[in-house]
Design an enzyme around this catalytic site. Sequence first.
Site, PDB file in Angstrom:
ATOM      1  N   HIS A   1       2.122   3.507  -6.885  1.00 33.15           N
ATOM      2  CA  HIS A   1       3.172   2.508  -7.059  1.00 33.15           C
ATOM      3  C   HIS A   1       4.537   3.105  -6.739  1.00 33.15           C
ATOM      4  O   HIS A   1       4.694   4.342  -6.692  1.00 33.15           O
ATOM      5  CB  HIS A   1       3.136   1.956  -8.484  1.00 33.15           C
ATOM      6  CG  HIS A   1       1.964   1.065  -8.731  1.00 33.15           C
ATOM      7  ND1 HIS A   1       1.293   0.998  -9.923  1.00 33.15           N
ATOM      8  CD2 HIS A   1       1.319   0.187  -7.904  1.00 33.15           C
ATOM      9  CE1 HIS A   1       0.305   0.117  -9.835  1.00 33.15           C
ATOM     10  NE2 HIS A   1       0.303  -0.375  -8.627  1.00 33.15           N
TER      11      HIS A   1
ATOM     12  N   LYS B   1       5.596   7.259  -5.986  1.00 35.32           N
ATOM     13  CA  LYS B   1       5.296   7.722  -4.630  1.00 35.32           C
ATOM     14  C   LYS B   1       5.744   9.169  -4.421  1.00 35.32           C
ATOM     15  O   LYS B   1       5.054   9.957  -3.753  1.00 35.32           O
ATOM     16  CB  LYS B   1       5.925   6.793  -3.588  1.00 35.32           C
ATOM     17  CG  LYS B   1       5.274   5.410  -3.548  1.00 35.32           C
ATOM     18  CD  LYS B   1       5.764   4.591  -2.382  1.00 35.32           C
ATOM     19  CE  LYS B   1       5.310   3.136  -2.472  1.00 35.32           C
ATOM     20  NZ  LYS B   1       3.855   2.972  -2.534  1.00 35.32           N
TER      21      LYS B   1
ATOM     22  N   THR C   1      -2.648   2.904   1.191  1.00 33.84           N
ATOM     23  CA  THR C   1      -1.931   1.652   1.445  1.00 33.84           C
ATOM     24  C   THR C   1      -0.497   1.934   1.880  1.00 33.84           C
ATOM     25  O   THR C   1       0.106   2.937   1.486  1.00 33.84           O
ATOM     26  CB  THR C   1      -1.898   0.774   0.175  1.00 33.84           C
ATOM     27  OG1 THR C   1      -1.348   1.525  -0.907  1.00 33.84           O
ATOM     28  CG2 THR C   1      -3.289   0.311  -0.208  1.00 33.84           C
ATOM     29  N   GLY C   2      -0.001   1.058   2.746  1.00 35.83           N
ATOM     30  CA  GLY C   2       1.388   0.951   3.115  1.00 35.83           C
ATOM     31  C   GLY C   2       2.223   2.211   3.207  1.00 35.83           C
ATOM     32  O   GLY C   2       1.920   3.168   3.925  1.00 35.83           O
ATOM     33  N   THR C   3       3.307   2.191   2.430  1.00 30.24           N
ATOM     34  CA  THR C   3       4.296   3.269   2.471  1.00 30.24           C
ATOM     35  C   THR C   3       3.712   4.595   2.022  1.00 30.24           C
ATOM     36  O   THR C   3       4.070   5.654   2.559  1.00 30.24           O
ATOM     37  CB  THR C   3       5.494   2.909   1.576  1.00 30.24           C
ATOM     38  OG1 THR C   3       6.017   1.645   1.975  1.00 30.24           O
ATOM     39  CG2 THR C   3       6.592   3.953   1.680  1.00 30.24           C
ATOM     40  N   THR C   4       2.807   4.575   1.065  1.00 26.69           N
ATOM     41  CA  THR C   4       2.202   5.823   0.602  1.00 26.69           C
ATOM     42  C   THR C   4       1.498   6.523   1.752  1.00 26.69           C
ATOM     43  O   THR C   4       1.642   7.745   1.934  1.00 26.69           O
ATOM     44  CB  THR C   4       1.209   5.556  -0.541  1.00 26.69           C
ATOM     45  OG1 THR C   4       1.857   4.831  -1.583  1.00 26.69           O
ATOM     46  CG2 THR C   4       0.664   6.861  -1.101  1.00 26.69           C
TER      47      THR C   4
ATOM     48  N   GLY D   1       0.008  -2.795  -0.723  1.00 25.61           N
ATOM     49  CA  GLY D   1      -0.689  -3.471  -1.811  1.00 25.61           C
ATOM     50  C   GLY D   1      -0.408  -4.958  -1.884  1.00 25.61           C
ATOM     51  O   GLY D   1      -1.344  -5.773  -1.922  1.00 25.61           O
TER      52      GLY D   1
ATOM     53  N   ASP E   1      -4.886  -3.171  -1.299  1.00 21.95           N
ATOM     54  CA  ASP E   1      -5.808  -2.869  -2.402  1.00 21.95           C
ATOM     55  C   ASP E   1      -7.143  -3.575  -2.196  1.00 21.95           C
ATOM     56  O   ASP E   1      -8.215  -3.004  -2.447  1.00 21.95           O
ATOM     57  CB  ASP E   1      -5.198  -3.296  -3.742  1.00 21.95           C
ATOM     58  CG  ASP E   1      -3.944  -2.522  -4.088  1.00 21.95           C
ATOM     59  OD1 ASP E   1      -3.883  -1.327  -3.755  1.00 21.95           O
ATOM     60  OD2 ASP E   1      -3.035  -3.097  -4.704  1.00 21.95           O
TER      61      ASP E   1
ATOM     62  N   HIS F   1       1.253  -8.570  -7.545  1.00 22.00           N
ATOM     63  CA  HIS F   1      -0.105  -8.430  -6.996  1.00 22.00           C
ATOM     64  C   HIS F   1      -1.027  -7.720  -7.988  1.00 22.00           C
ATOM     65  O   HIS F   1      -1.958  -7.032  -7.593  1.00 22.00           O
ATOM     66  CB  HIS F   1      -0.077  -7.713  -5.641  1.00 22.00           C
ATOM     67  CG  HIS F   1       0.278  -6.266  -5.700  1.00 22.00           C
ATOM     68  ND1 HIS F   1       1.502  -5.817  -6.124  1.00 22.00           N
ATOM     69  CD2 HIS F   1      -0.446  -5.153  -5.374  1.00 22.00           C
ATOM     70  CE1 HIS F   1       1.518  -4.490  -6.059  1.00 22.00           C
ATOM     71  NE2 HIS F   1       0.350  -4.067  -5.615  1.00 22.00           N
TER      72      HIS F   1
END
Length: 295
Positions: free
Chosen positions: A169, A173, A196-199, A225, A230, A257
């Site tokens: 989250h 991060k 996921t995404g930015t991570t 997410g 997810d 979410h």
Amino acid sequence: MTPTPPVLRFGLAANRLHHETYGAAIFRWLEQSAVGIRELGLELYTVGRTLDAIERSDLLKGYPGLIRYPYGREGGLMKLVARVTEGAGDERPFDGAIYLIDPVDPSSIFPEALALKRQCITHGRPFISTLMGAVEWIEVERLCRGLAPDPKLDPIFDFSRQTLALIAHDALKDQMVEYAARHFDLLSRFAHRVGTGTTSRRLNELAWSRGWPADRPWVQPYLSGPLGGDAQIAELVLEERCQRVIFFEDPHVARQHEADIQLLERAVRVVTDKACCIASPAVAGKWAEAVERRG
């Protein structure tokens, strides 16, 4: 003289599916982990029906560390939540909780079940909800106590055939990137990593700075997410194409979410003997240090 380490105390519960008949998850766990439990002298504060089932099985016959807590309807799970948060009298709080969850059992989403997970994350203690996770965590505690690895568990720690999901989250991060940097060689032993995404983007930037080939990602990126990442990883878990999830959850922030997050956790519990999830930086750090000792 080296001081004697404190006795480990864990809360223990299982939904009906996981203790009702022999061959259910609680018995499979004890068949694999009873020796380790005895070696550790682990105290298991066990909710009513789960304890009844263990006693009938004789898998921990005569073990003094099996301690009865009330039945669920009498507040047994609620008491586990309180003891994870703080000890009773002069005792330390519990060191974690093993709650083998059947994701279709209505009690798995009762307030006390959700609170148990949240308080474990808040206080940096393991919340273990699958058979694979329970077997592995006994080995983690054994390794932390300096005991020799159990060779029967080598397949669980053969990461060359496993996929790891790395998710964090927003507020965590930075901690995920720091964690990956600290344990980069260990995490690189996995056959695949997804996120996921930015991570994912930030972890790939880290890997490329560490010499990972620039023409391929260290972490295979999925959607963020809120946009469904997810859920995409949950599908991998259900198809047994992802065996581990390290998910740095922020327990203090409400998220739009949230249903997607619960979907991923539910998927892990559906394949209880094939997947596990770690949900806090402190627990992930202890796991990594133990596995690195295992070699």
